[in-house]
Motif scaffolding. Structure first.
Motif, short mmCIF file in Angstrom:
data_model
loop_
_atom_site.label_atom_id
_atom_site.label_comp_id
_atom_site.label_asym_id
_atom_site.label_seq_id
_atom_site.Cartn_x
_atom_site.Cartn_y
_atom_site.Cartn_z
N ARG A 179 69.40 7.73 3.22
CA ARG A 179 67.93 6.97 3.04
C ARG A 179 67.92 5.73 3.92
NH1 ARG A 179 67.90 3.57 -2.08
NH2 ARG A 179 66.28 4.63 -2.69
N ALA A 202 59.28 0.35 3.56
CA ALA A 202 59.26 1.50 2.73
C ALA A 202 61.01 2.03 3.12
CB ALA A 202 58.53 2.32 3.63
N ILE A 203 61.30 2.71 2.23
CA ILE A 203 62.44 3.57 2.32
C ILE A 203 62.12 4.90 2.37
CG2 ILE A 203 64.56 4.08 0.98
CD1 ILE A 203 64.31 1.50 -0.37
N TYR A 204 62.56 5.76 3.52
CA TYR A 204 62.17 7.17 3.64
C TYR A 204 63.69 7.88 3.12
CZ TYR A 204 58.07 6.45 5.92
OH TYR A 204 56.70 6.35 6.35
N GLU A 205 63.49 8.71 2.15
CA GLU A 205 64.75 9.52 1.53
C GLU A 205 64.92 10.77 2.32
OE1 GLU A 205 66.21 8.26 -1.21
OE2 GLU A 205 64.95 6.82 -1.98
N ARG A 206 66.19 11.12 2.30
CA ARG A 206 66.40 12.49 2.84
C ARG A 206 66.22 12.58 4.33
NH1 ARG A 206 64.30 17.45 -0.57
NH2 ARG A 206 65.88 18.40 0.72
N GLU A 248 54.58 8.65 10.24
CA GLU A 248 55.65 8.09 9.38
C GLU A 248 55.89 6.63 9.89
OE1 GLU A 248 58.35 11.98 8.22
OE2 GLU A 248 58.26 11.27 10.21
N SER A 298 58.31 17.90 12.03
CA SER A 298 59.63 17.73 12.23
C SER A 298 60.33 16.66 10.88
CB SER A 298 60.22 16.83 13.44
OG SER A 298 61.27 16.63 13.56
N LYS A 299 61.21 17.50 10.43
CA LYS A 299 61.98 16.70 9.34
C LYS A 299 62.58 15.34 9.92
CE LYS A 299 65.74 17.05 5.87
NZ LYS A 299 65.35 16.70 4.69
N ARG A 300 62.41 14.15 9.09
CA ARG A 300 62.63 13.00 9.66
C ARG A 300 64.23 13.06 9.99
NH1 ARG A 300 59.10 10.67 4.80
NH2 ARG A 300 60.97 10.90 3.67
N ILE A 343 58.01 21.52 6.76
CA ILE A 343 59.00 20.59 7.38
C ILE A 343 60.23 21.19 7.50
CG2 ILE A 343 60.06 18.28 6.58
CD1 ILE A 343 57.38 17.73 5.02
#
Lengths: 210, 210
Positions: free
Chosen positions: B161, B172-176, B195, B138-140, B108
């Motif tokens: 976040r 949902a909560i996506y971190e980072r 995602e 890909s990183k979010r 990632i």
């Protein structure tokens, strides 16, 4: 400060700490189907019964050898499996990507809650079943054996938030995860393939109720 | 109580309130490729240049008409598109499901950070390119135009976040989530298909930095 409030806050912190020390292993569900005995026999023949490919973690349940296809208005998915044993209702659980491929719009539902769900066509080697309802995307849920639920202090039907992929690039918190409690269950967070991938989770990875 | 601490806490609450009133629209990225001019011409012919199918939200970028295939050790994916214009490096962005299908294990990564990434084979109508690196998941991330970043009080490279699917069954909560700031960017949260599906998001749906 209000003593009752402080006490409740301390209890809440203690509960969070207890739960954070109790990982919940993830079990990743690919698309699958539950079938009545009658529907199974329509697909595979009246003289046929399901045979076990391998057990799944929930006690008494297993993936079957027998394969069939799902046919939607826009496309089909081949090689779908039943999770046995037979049930009192037939139910098809797909991912959002599967739904797009089939051209259907299933709601997100708890298993067995099939009111006002769409149907789908199943094609087996010996026959075809056109369900008039039973197509869902599974609501994220955790299976608890009754004693496990007591240890986690959760009740059947309660919704919790669950931390997945802790410490990884894809760390995520899933809200509104349903707790399902039954003596015959075994501790396991069920996510579909997309939910697991979105949080970078593999089978057996730990999640945490937070 | 410590006055500085209280002030910092109040500032933090104010910032959260400000941000919660500023939705970030999601843009869902299917698998895609960025190509150097040289690699494009190897795939499609020396006399060929890319042609635009449709613009994407990031200014100056577009999906191309030209299609090619990805070939991995375990399988291939047909009909993949370039996002133009040409870049100084070739980069292939796939989902976790794509990676499994191809039989590859990309890390990632933030776009352009290609050190120690695996390669992949691209097959076009006129030729083949075997990249020695450039395959990633890909990183979010969120694209911010410089003034948008100022409004959100975020800096390039910062991780935040992000709340997705607010109020839905798949909240949902996506971190980072990485913040990327550039004058030529336009406000958009980039998620891959898995995602987005895991959080029940469709193109343009609002997400919130929390």
């Amino acid at each position: 400060m209000d003593e009752t409030l402080v006490k409740a806050m301390v209890e809440d912190i203690k509960l969070r700490e207890e739960r954070s020390a109790m990982p919940v292993p993830v079990g990743i569900s690919n698309r699958h189907v539950h079938l009545t005995k009658e529907d199974f026999k329509t697909l595979f023949g009246a003289d046929c019964d399901d045979t076990q490919l391998k057990p799944v973690k929930q006690p008494g349940q297993y993936a079957c050898n027998e394969l069939f296809d799902l046919e939607g208005p826009k496309g089909s998915i081949k090689g779908v499996r039943m999770i046995g044993p037979y049930r009192k209702y037939s139910q098809v659980e797909v991912s959002a990507a599967d739904a797009r491929r089939l051209g259907v719009e299933p709601p997100i539902r708890d298993s067995g809650k099939l009111e006002n769900t769409p149907g789908i066509k199943l094609v087996g080697p010996k026959g075809t079943v056109t369900l008039t309802r039973g197509l869902i995307m599974s609501k994220r849920h955790i299976h608890f054996q009754t004693r496990e639920a007591e240890a986690f202090k959760v009740k059947d039907g309660q919704e919790v938030r669950v931390l997945c992929g802790r410490g990884t690039e894809r760390e995520a918190i899933y809200e509104r995860v349903l707790c399902r409690v039954l003596d015959s269950f075994s501790l396991e967070l069920h996510l579909d393939v997309e939910e697991a991938n979105a949080a970078g989770m593999k089978n057996g990875d730990p999640a945490f109720i937070v």
